[in-house]
Design an enzyme around this catalytic site. Structure first.
Site, PDB file in Angstrom:
ATOM      1  N   HIS A   1       4.125  -7.052 -11.042  1.00  0.00           N
ATOM      2  CA  HIS A   1       4.289  -6.590  -9.668  1.00  0.00           C
ATOM      3  C   HIS A   1       3.770  -7.559  -8.615  1.00  0.00           C
ATOM      4  CE1 HIS A   1       4.785  -3.691  -6.454  1.00  0.00           C
ATOM      5  NE2 HIS A   1       3.504  -3.760  -6.137  1.00  0.00           N
TER       6      HIS A   1
ATOM      7  N   SER B   1       6.446  -4.637  -2.213  1.00  0.00           N
ATOM      8  CA  SER B   1       5.985  -3.313  -2.600  1.00  0.00           C
ATOM      9  C   SER B   1       6.226  -2.354  -1.430  1.00  0.00           C
ATOM     10  CB  SER B   1       4.510  -3.388  -3.018  1.00  0.00           C
ATOM     11  OG  SER B   1       4.117  -2.218  -3.673  1.00  0.00           O
ATOM     12  N   TRP B   2       5.207  -1.618  -0.951  1.00  0.00           N
ATOM     13  CA  TRP B   2       5.411  -0.816   0.245  1.00  0.00           C
ATOM     14  C   TRP B   2       5.942  -1.675   1.387  1.00  0.00           C
ATOM     15  CZ3 TRP B   2       6.536   3.134   3.014  1.00  0.00           C
ATOM     16  CH2 TRP B   2       6.255   3.146   4.381  1.00  0.00           C
TER      17      TRP B   2
ATOM     18  N   ASP C   1       7.534  -5.195 -13.866  1.00  0.00           N
ATOM     19  CA  ASP C   1       6.830  -4.528 -12.774  1.00  0.00           C
ATOM     20  C   ASP C   1       6.710  -3.044 -13.119  1.00  0.00           C
ATOM     21  OD1 ASP C   1       6.011  -3.332 -10.375  1.00  0.00           O
ATOM     22  OD2 ASP C   1       7.174  -4.722  -9.133  1.00  0.00           O
TER      23      ASP C   1
ATOM     24  N   GLY D   1       0.825  -1.200   0.000  1.00  0.00           N
ATOM     25  CA  GLY D   1       0.000   0.000   0.000  1.00  0.00           C
ATOM     26  C   GLY D   1       0.867   1.261   0.000  1.00  0.00           C
TER      27      GLY D   1
END
Length: 324
Positions: free
Chosen positions: A303, A117-118, A275, A50
């Site tokens: 991703h 990711s985050w 990605d 996120g």
């Protein structure tokens, strides 16, 4: 480089949590957490993306349930954690200390930290702040919240917009022309509006854009989430809040600059070649800073953690660290 030709690993079987609970981490915020697998096993914590996305129903399945005690939790304002979408007292460093509070609450000495990711940025921030508590790191879809990465994804500056111009048009044109030179701040003003309709409309446009880019062949589940009022607001409000503040880092390259603090920790880096959300350049830079870490580029992936080649590498990495 991920050039190996071998059978792909799948996720471990689905299971129910053996424990769930709440942890009050501030006067405002209460976190929801679940534990899966072996209650006496080796601890691993999963850090979701996120920021604001919350944990998913399959996130525990990267880990062997006979060996691992898997801890999943929703970060501040995300998922089931309360209050939903709250931006007060919600920074990277609040989350880093929340991870420590959860570790102590669950009486865990050291654990494997897994994030994509985050979640990869948060994993790096946590490990750099508390290296003695990290057995190993499994990182996917590398993101370090540099301005270059944010402009690639969210601004009209020759990045992701050139790969997905059709999807970007809806994201960009939701914002009036006079504000289009700084789309992130324009979205943020709407995402914190007192008008609920304005907030929801902005949140859905923001979330649709990012969910359109997730997988090499599309992310139908992500696009469904983007249409949900609460989920899209949590995802978009919290994410935009972090990004206009540069991830609350002291410099644009803080996470890369501080890799020396964690180079002794075993680590695996997994990156999809295509990605679009977190382009491969960032993973490559991390690899150059951290040559001791395993580094895999999955050639036929974007991703998402649930693309077959990425899933396989992540399961293999978690298996590798079972012996620690």
């Amino acid at each position: 480089m991920d050039m190996a030709k071998k059978p792909l690993r799948d996720l471990y079987p689905e299971s129910e949590p053996y424990d769930s609970g709440w942890l009050q981490v501030s006067d405002i915020h209460k976190l929801s957490y679940q534990q899966y697998g072996n209650s006496k096993g080796k601890a691993a914590v999963f850090l979701h993306g996120g920021p604001g996305a919350g944990v998913g129903p399959c996130d525990h399945r990267f880990f062997d349930p006979e060996v691992y005690r898997v801890i999943l939790f929703d970060q501040r304002g995300a998922g089931k954690s309360t209050p939903a979408g709250e931006l007060k007292e919600n920074t990277t460093w609040d989350l880093v200390e929340d991870i420590e509070k959860l570790r102590k609450h669950l009486n865990i000495d050291r654990w494997v930290v897994f994030g994509g990711s985050w979640g990869s940025a948060l994993s790096l921030a946590y490990a750099q702040a508390h290296p003695s508590r990290v057995k190993a790191l499994v990182l996917r879809g590398i993101f370090t919240v540099r301005r270059k990465e944010l402009e690639w994804l969210y601004e009209d500056k020759g990045g992701a917009c050139m790969v997905y111009p059709d999807c970007f048009a809806a994201y960009k044109n939701f914002i009036p022309h006079a504000e289009q030179k700084d789309l992130l701040h324009a979205y943020y003003r709407r995402l914190i509006s007192d008008d609920e309709k304005v907030r929801i409309d902005a949140a859905k446009h923001y979330a649709r854009w990012e969910m359109s880019l997730g997988a090499l062949l599309g992310d139908e589940e992500g696009l469904k989430d983007a249409e949900k009022d609460e989920w899209s607001q949590q995802f978009s409000r919290i994410g935009c809040h972090y990004f206009i503040n540069g991830g609350f880092f002291v410099s644009d390259t803080q996470l890369l600059d501080n890799v020396d603090k964690i180079r002794h920790i075993p680590a695996t880096i997994v990156q999809g070649r295509y990605d679009i959300v977190c382009p491969t350049e960032t993973a490559w830079l991390l690899h150059k800073c951290w040559p001791e870490a395993e580094f895999f580029i999955v050639q036929d992936a974007g991703h998402l953690a649930y693309e077959p080649g990425i899933t396989s590498r992540l399961v293999e990495a978690a298996d590798k660290y079972k012996s620690l």
